[in-house]
Design a protein around this motif. Structure first.
Motif, PDB file in Angstrom:
ATOM      1  N   VAL A  73       2.620   1.372  -4.585  1.00  0.00           N
ATOM      2  CA  VAL A  73       1.349   1.804  -4.008  1.00  0.00           C
ATOM      3  C   VAL A  73       0.352   0.659  -4.014  1.00  0.00           C
ATOM      4  O   VAL A  73       0.287  -0.114  -4.981  1.00  0.00           O
ATOM      5  CB  VAL A  73       0.780   3.004  -4.795  1.00  0.00           C
ATOM      6  CG1 VAL A  73      -0.607   3.381  -4.291  1.00  0.00           C
ATOM      7  CG2 VAL A  73       1.714   4.187  -4.673  1.00  0.00           C
ATOM      8  N   VAL A  76      -2.704   8.492  -8.610  1.00  0.00           N
ATOM      9  CA  VAL A  76      -3.127   7.860  -7.361  1.00  0.00           C
ATOM     10  C   VAL A  76      -4.236   8.710  -6.770  1.00  0.00           C
ATOM     11  O   VAL A  76      -4.106   9.940  -6.675  1.00  0.00           O
ATOM     12  CB  VAL A  76      -1.964   7.755  -6.360  1.00  0.00           C
ATOM     13  CG1 VAL A  76      -2.453   7.158  -5.041  1.00  0.00           C
ATOM     14  CG2 VAL A  76      -0.836   6.924  -6.920  1.00  0.00           C
ATOM     15  N   LEU A 117       4.507   9.687  -4.735  1.00  0.00           N
ATOM     16  CA  LEU A 117       4.784   8.678  -3.707  1.00  0.00           C
ATOM     17  C   LEU A 117       6.060   7.923  -4.060  1.00  0.00           C
ATOM     18  O   LEU A 117       6.258   7.520  -5.202  1.00  0.00           O
ATOM     19  CB  LEU A 117       3.604   7.714  -3.586  1.00  0.00           C
ATOM     20  CG  LEU A 117       2.282   8.392  -3.208  1.00  0.00           C
ATOM     21  CD1 LEU A 117       1.167   7.375  -3.123  1.00  0.00           C
ATOM     22  CD2 LEU A 117       2.410   9.134  -1.881  1.00  0.00           C
ATOM     23  N   HIS A 143      -5.529   3.432  -7.833  1.00  0.00           N
ATOM     24  CA  HIS A 143      -4.238   3.805  -8.411  1.00  0.00           C
ATOM     25  C   HIS A 143      -4.051   3.119  -9.754  1.00  0.00           C
ATOM     26  O   HIS A 143      -4.618   2.060 -10.029  1.00  0.00           O
ATOM     27  CB  HIS A 143      -3.077   3.434  -7.469  1.00  0.00           C
ATOM     28  CG  HIS A 143      -2.904   1.960  -7.269  1.00  0.00           C
ATOM     29  ND1 HIS A 143      -2.123   1.171  -8.093  1.00  0.00           N
ATOM     30  CD2 HIS A 143      -3.423   1.106  -6.343  1.00  0.00           C
ATOM     31  CE1 HIS A 143      -2.153  -0.080  -7.672  1.00  0.00           C
ATOM     32  NE2 HIS A 143      -2.941  -0.152  -6.614  1.00  0.00           N
ATOM     33  N   VAL A 186      -1.087   7.029   3.708  1.00  0.00           N
ATOM     34  CA  VAL A 186      -0.040   7.968   3.307  1.00  0.00           C
ATOM     35  C   VAL A 186      -0.063   9.142   4.278  1.00  0.00           C
ATOM     36  O   VAL A 186      -1.125   9.730   4.528  1.00  0.00           O
ATOM     37  CB  VAL A 186      -0.258   8.466   1.858  1.00  0.00           C
ATOM     38  CG1 VAL A 186       0.837   9.463   1.476  1.00  0.00           C
ATOM     39  CG2 VAL A 186      -0.278   7.298   0.875  1.00  0.00           C
ATOM     40  N   ARG A 199       1.453   9.815  -9.863  1.00  0.00           N
ATOM     41  CA  ARG A 199       2.045   8.625  -9.246  1.00  0.00           C
ATOM     42  C   ARG A 199       3.447   8.908  -8.678  1.00  0.00           C
ATOM     43  O   ARG A 199       3.840   8.329  -7.670  1.00  0.00           O
ATOM     44  CB  ARG A 199       2.104   7.509 -10.306  1.00  0.00           C
ATOM     45  CG  ARG A 199       2.840   6.245  -9.898  1.00  0.00           C
ATOM     46  CD  ARG A 199       2.121   5.546  -8.759  1.00  0.00           C
ATOM     47  NE  ARG A 199       2.883   4.417  -8.288  1.00  0.00           N
ATOM     48  CZ  ARG A 199       3.926   4.514  -7.464  1.00  0.00           C
ATOM     49  NH1 ARG A 199       4.315   5.703  -7.010  1.00  0.00           N
ATOM     50  NH2 ARG A 199       4.571   3.443  -7.064  1.00  0.00           N
ATOM     51  N   GLN A 219      -3.644   1.615   1.322  1.00  0.00           N
ATOM     52  CA  GLN A 219      -2.369   1.956   1.945  1.00  0.00           C
ATOM     53  C   GLN A 219      -2.454   3.389   2.481  1.00  0.00           C
ATOM     54  O   GLN A 219      -2.919   4.294   1.795  1.00  0.00           O
ATOM     55  CB  GLN A 219      -1.242   1.842   0.920  1.00  0.00           C
ATOM     56  CG  GLN A 219       0.140   2.084   1.479  1.00  0.00           C
ATOM     57  CD  GLN A 219       1.208   1.940   0.407  1.00  0.00           C
ATOM     58  OE1 GLN A 219       0.988   2.343  -0.735  1.00  0.00           O
ATOM     59  NE2 GLN A 219       2.343   1.377   0.759  1.00  0.00           N
ATOM     60  N   VAL A 253      -4.993   5.403   0.121  1.00  0.00           N
ATOM     61  CA  VAL A 253      -5.112   5.123  -1.309  1.00  0.00           C
ATOM     62  C   VAL A 253      -6.433   4.398  -1.565  1.00  0.00           C
ATOM     63  O   VAL A 253      -6.694   3.344  -0.974  1.00  0.00           O
ATOM     64  CB  VAL A 253      -3.932   4.270  -1.816  1.00  0.00           C
ATOM     65  CG1 VAL A 253      -4.122   3.919  -3.289  1.00  0.00           C
ATOM     66  CG2 VAL A 253      -2.615   4.995  -1.600  1.00  0.00           C
TER      67      VAL A 253
END
Length: 462
Positions: free
Chosen positions: A209, A234, A205, A229, A215, A202, A213, A226
């Motif tokens: 989160v 994640v 990032l 999580h 990234v 985790r 989403q 994502v």
């Protein structure tokens, strides 16, 4: 909490029009409704406008809360803890007879309703001291007048504001500085078919989160989404930067990575609600229509496309326009026609192509005022300019979506036309925050103006 520590909130008419059940959201504090507010609601409820519906709902809600109370109790305050709606309010609800105020005690003279409500607040401030009396209104000028008249506490209605500043609104993606894999020490990767999912810590990032989403890193070496999580890990679906930039829909390919993320969410049938925000000219409507045509005509995933939008003038202006409902809506949906025209700009006979595609894709233009009560199945619904809608109006549209329907909401919070909405109180802001961790929705803020260098300069400098 003792009475000395509770407050008295006086609600303006626009609060009950903005949210008819607003009087239930003040917890242990007391709520006073001036008689002038009831008179304004009575005048509004019969108008042939969308706001009249909210006025009728507010009147019915107030009547239900006070129906068993004798007149003397209504003036003093009736407990709303037993009101049938789900709420946590334990305070009292009262109707204040401001029309009976002695003229010698009136601070603001004149027949204006705003003055009557402010005078009622000033009277209660003096009569109920040391309890705090707060006037709640969305009218900025009324707030200024009340403060100038000597009212100590005047506030906007913020119960439905989920963020304190628009800069905190979720963009739907997080950009990692440098190269993503340099910050990863441990990674568990699983491949199934053509999909690869990475499980990373985790801490990799830098911010909160959410499901779906996106990234990506600054060096364009990694792009993912994502899918799951928790507090420790994640799980990221590897999308590939180049693969995302190479995707097309109805002949349209993304011009930047923000458009690539938007296109990915639009073409993902596992996402039922796509929320596209961004400045004018960023490509929201064009991408939405291109993806819709791709999924309806080329892939046959959905059966039709329904296009609708809200403008402040629709409720009173659509009636006199000639033709059917779709013909009446055509002037308000010029952006859709422009986008459709652009998508077929290279065809030999552009007009014939557009007519054929509109029939083939079963594109329907609908008024948002006639969406209530419908159940829309196996369709792509494009809701354009939804920054001008309240959270309740958007709820009405979203709850119309039936089985196999994808809803696309596009809006620019810098172009709000409603007199009663701001970027913080817009329904678009509300649903972006409410749906940001829902597995069936995705948000993408499309940065950059792709329309032209003139439009880009105007967006950044005017």
């Amino acid at each position: 909490m003792s009475e000395a520590h509770t407050k008295i909130y006086i609600l303006d008419t626009n609060i009950l029009l903005h949210e008819p059940f607003a009087f239930l959201n003040f917890q242990e504090h007391d709520v006073y409704i001036p008689m002038t507010v009831l008179e304004e609601l009575d005048a509004i409820k019969d108008r042939k406008k969308d706001v009249s519906r909210d006025a009728r709902i507010a009147i019915r809600a107030l009547e239900e809360a006070l129906q068993d109370a004798p007149p003397e109790d209504i003036v003093q305050g009736v407990s709303i803890a037993k009101y049938s709606a789900d709420h946590s309010s334990t305070g009292n609800l009262a109707i204040f007879p401001d029309h009976l105020l002695n003229q010698e005690l009136v601070t603001l003279p004149g027949p204006e309703n705003d003055n009557h409500i402010i005078n009622a607040a000033l009277h209660l401030q003096k009569e109920k001291s040391p309890r705090q009396v707060v006037l709640v209104t969305k009218d900025i000028n009324m707030r200024l007048k009340a403060k100038g008249a000597g009212l100590e506490r005047v506030e906007d209605y913020k119960t439905d504001q989920l963020i304190s500043d628009i800069k905190y609104l979720s963009t739907g993606y997080v950009e990692v500085e440098g190269e993503f894999w340099e910050s990863v020490t441990n990674c568990d990767s699983q491949t199934s078919g053509r999909e690869t999912v990475h499980t990373v810590a985790r801490e990799v990032l830098p911010q909160t989160v959410f499901i779906n989403q996106y990234v990506f890193d600054q060096n364009h070496h990694f792009a993912g989404k994502v899918v799951e999580h928790d507090s420790a890990n994640v799980r990221l679906k590897d999308l590939g930067y180049e693969r995302m930039m190479g995707r097309t829909a109805w002949g349209i390919s993304p011009k930047n990575f923000h458009q690539a993320m938007a296109l990915d969410s639009l073409l993902d049938t596992n996402i039922d609600l796509t929320l596209l925000t961004g400045p004018a000219g960023s490509g929201k409507t064009l991408l939405a229509l291109a993806a819709a045509l791709e999924m309806v005509v080329e892939k046959g995933i959905y059966e039709k496309i329904i296009v609708t939008r809200n403008t402040p003038e629709i409720a009173e202006s659509i009636g006199f326009l000639p033709g059917t409902e779709e013909e009446k809506m055509a002037p308000w949906l010029g952006a859709i026609n422009d986008a459709l025209d652009f998508l077929h700009r290279h065809d030999e006979c552009r007009d014939s192509s557009m007519r054929y595609i509109m029939e083939k894709a079963n594109i329907q233009f609908k008024s948002v005022n006639f969406m209530r009560g419908r159940s829309i199945q196996k369709s792509v619904v494009i809701l354009d300019e939804c920054q001008n809608m309240t959270s309740q109006q958007l709820k009405t549209i979203i709850t119309r979506a039936g089985e196999g329907t994808k809803l696309i909401c596009c809006g620019n919070l810098a172009q709000i036309d409603s007199n009663y909405l701001s970027p913080l109180t817009s329904g678009l802001t509300y649903i972006v925050e409410r749906f940001k961790d829902f597995e069936g929705s995705a948000t993408v803020h499309i940065a950059g103006v792709m329309r032209s260098r003139l439009a880009s300069f105007a967006e950044n400098n005017l």
